[in-house]
Structures are given as C-alpha cells and as structure tokens.
Enzyme design. Structure first.
Site, PDB file in Angstrom:
ATOM      1  N   CYS A  79       4.437   1.465  -1.017  1.00  0.00           N
ATOM      2  CA  CYS A  79       3.441   1.289  -2.027  1.00  0.00           C
ATOM      3  C   CYS A  79       2.590   0.052  -1.848  1.00  0.00           C
ATOM      4  CB  CYS A  79       3.991   1.776  -3.496  1.00  0.00           C
ATOM      5  SG  CYS A  79       2.900   1.362  -4.802  1.00  0.00           S
ATOM      6  N   CYS A  82       2.087  -1.759  -5.168  1.00  0.00           N
ATOM      7  CA  CYS A  82       3.639  -2.595  -5.740  1.00  0.00           C
ATOM      8  C   CYS A  82       3.451  -3.697  -5.076  1.00  0.00           C
ATOM      9  CB  CYS A  82       4.582  -1.647  -5.370  1.00  0.00           C
ATOM     10  SG  CYS A  82       4.820   0.122  -6.085  1.00  0.00           S
TER      11      CYS A  82
END
Length: 323
Positions: A79, A82
């Site tokens: 991700c 993230c």
C-alpha cells in the site's frame, strides 16, 4: 471480540458510559498501585509504537485501551499511501509523548481483524478507548487533519474516560515497564454479577445487585452509574415509543408523560432533548410535580456523567428554572 463504534460527539451509548466509568476507575487504581509500590510505570519512546497481531489484540489493544487511547494503523506492505501515512503517525505518537499508543496491524497477516473492523480499504485508522472502537479516518490525510483528530481523541479520552496516557521516560529501556495491575475491589463479584445480569437482559437482577453494593457503600461511583442505567432501561422496556411521544405532544402539562418521553429521548441518544424537555417541565410546574421532574433529571445526569458538558449546562439551566 466484536468492535463497536463510539461517537466522538457523545450520544448516550449505555455500554460506552459504563466502560468509561470502569476505565476511569481502573486507571486511577493502576496509578495508585504504581505509586504505592514506588514505581513510575514509565515507558520508553520506542514502546509508543507496537506491532499487533490477532493473537495479541486482546492484550495489546483492548486491555491497554483501559489505560491509554490506542490508535490502530491498518496497513500493508504493497500500500503506497500507507507508506506515507504510517511514518507520520509514528512520529506523532512520539511527539504526543504518551497521550496515545500506536498499534500497527498488517492486514495481509491479520485478515480476521480487518473483517471485524469492517475495513473496505487501506490505510484505515481507528482508535480504541476503554474497549470501544472508533473510526478516525480512511485513506490519505494531511498532517493538520491528523493532528486535529488526535487532539479531539486525547481530549475525549481524558475528560470522559479519565485516561491521561502513559508516562514516557527517554532513558527507559524499551519494553521494560508494564502497567500496574488494578487491584480487585471489595465489590468486584457483585458488580460482575450486575454486569452479567445486564448482558442477559435481567434488568431486575442488575438493579438489585447494584442496590446491594450501594447498601454497603452508598457513594460507590460504578454502582451508582450502573443502577441509573439499569433503572432507565427498566423504565423504557416494553414501552411503545410512538404512543409515549404522542402522549407527550398532546399533553405538555402531563408530568409523567414528559418524564416518559425524556427517558426515551436519552436512550435514543437525544441528550439535549431529554434535558430540555424536563427543564421546560420544571418551569411550568410546582410542588410535588416539579420535584418529581427534578429528581428524574438528576437521575439522567447520573447516566450521562456529571462531568459531561451537557450535564454542566443543564445543571445551570435547572438552577435558573428553580430559582
């Protein structure tokens, strides 16, 4: 374990109110016990960011949330957002100096937790306070927004739950300090029996259990709160909400009709409506009727919590109505 949402704006969730009182008592007991033993209970800055999995969730998140707000960062290695968000959260965890604990959960390795929190995409950030799960934000967020959200979280945790956070010692060894265990109180068995009765829907049993504690200790805060909750639930049990509200609308001078409607307002989370209804009723009544309304209003204050700003404001309004 089934996470629950808790509104930051503070609608009356009776389970959350009970959790708040329990968390506050446990936090105070833990601090007192640590002081009695001569320990500081301090943690190192490295202890403010932890990796959590399904096996350790109960211990590292739910139990710790009775001591400090736990912010959960759901992330994954693949991700990209993230990778931008997580370092900001980690830096802020250290900067906030123990006001919250950051728990990092890899969703690829902990699919069950992801499902239980109902997460549709990452990054996703939640908080857990006194065992109650609260969604904070999902997706990319600017640092200013994150700070505002964290400021609100730590304020609610302190004011409503008595959670003042962890003591941080920069020289402490990582993982070297653990919170002092809260000693079991003399009425723990009776309070547990009352809570179990509530969970089972045995409101009469819960009322009696709380009264048993108060007979021995009239000022016991958890028993007072629990009794107020149980009696409120007992009063609205089996009531026809439509009929109760219709009667209150048709009979504005009927004290019992207004009291019954206020109970429903509170259970439904309409705190200001419940308080306002009863204060208006106080203004237009006298004698025994006024006293009955005043007593019910004080009981509802107990359910919401004496430190809640809505209670503080309603107390002032009640004083003006009475005097």
């Amino acid at each position: 374990m089934q996470p629950r949402n808790m509104s930051m704006s503070g609608v009356v969730d009776l389970a959350a109110v009970k959790a708040a009182q329990e968390a506050k008592a446990k936090a105070e007991q833990a601090r007192a016990e640590a002081a009695r033993q001569g320990g500081t209970g301090a943690v190192s800055p490295a202890d403010l960011v932890i990796d959590v999995d399904e096996a350790g969730f109960e211990r590292d998140v739910l139990q710790r949330s009775a001591e400090v707000p736990v912010v959960i960062d759901f992330w994954a290695e693949w991700c990209e957002p993230c990778k931008q968000l997580s370092p900001v959260l980690e830096r802020l965890a250290v900067e906030y100096n123990g006001r919250f604990l950051l728990a990092r959960i890899d969703v690829d390795a902990n699919q069950m937790l992801m499902q239980q929190f109902g997460i549709q995409g990452i990054p996703a950030v939640f908080a857990v306070v006194a065992g109650q799960a609260l969604p904070l934000f999902q997706g990319a967020a600017g640092e200013q927004q994150i700070r505002q959200t964290l400021d609100q979280l730590v304020q609610v945790a302190e004011q409503r739950f008595g959670l003042t956070g962890l003591t941080v010692d920069p020289e402490a060894e990582p993982g070297g300090a653990v919170a002092a265990a809260a000693p079991e109180g003399p009425y723990e068995a009776a309070l547990n029996a009352a809570a179990q009765a509530l969970d089972a829907g045995d409101l009469g049993g819960a009322v009696q259990a709380y009264k048993n504690v108060l007979a021995q200790d009239p000022g016991h805060p958890e028993a007072k709160l629990g009794l107020a909750q149980a009696e409120l639930l007992q009063r609205v049990q089996g009531a026809d909400p439509q009929k109760v509200r219709q009667e209150a609308a048709e009979k504005p001078k009927d004290v019992q009709a207004q009291i019954a409607a206020a109970d429903l307002d509170l259970v439904g989370g309409h705190v200001e409506d419940a308080f306002g209804r009863l204060i208006e009723t106080v203004q237009r009544t006298a004698g025994d009727d006024r006293d009955a309304v005043r007593r019910r209003l004080l009981e509802l204050f107990e359910v919401v919590g004496q430190e809640d700003p809505r209670v503080v404001g309603a107390r002032r309004a009640l004083a003006r109505a009475l005097f």
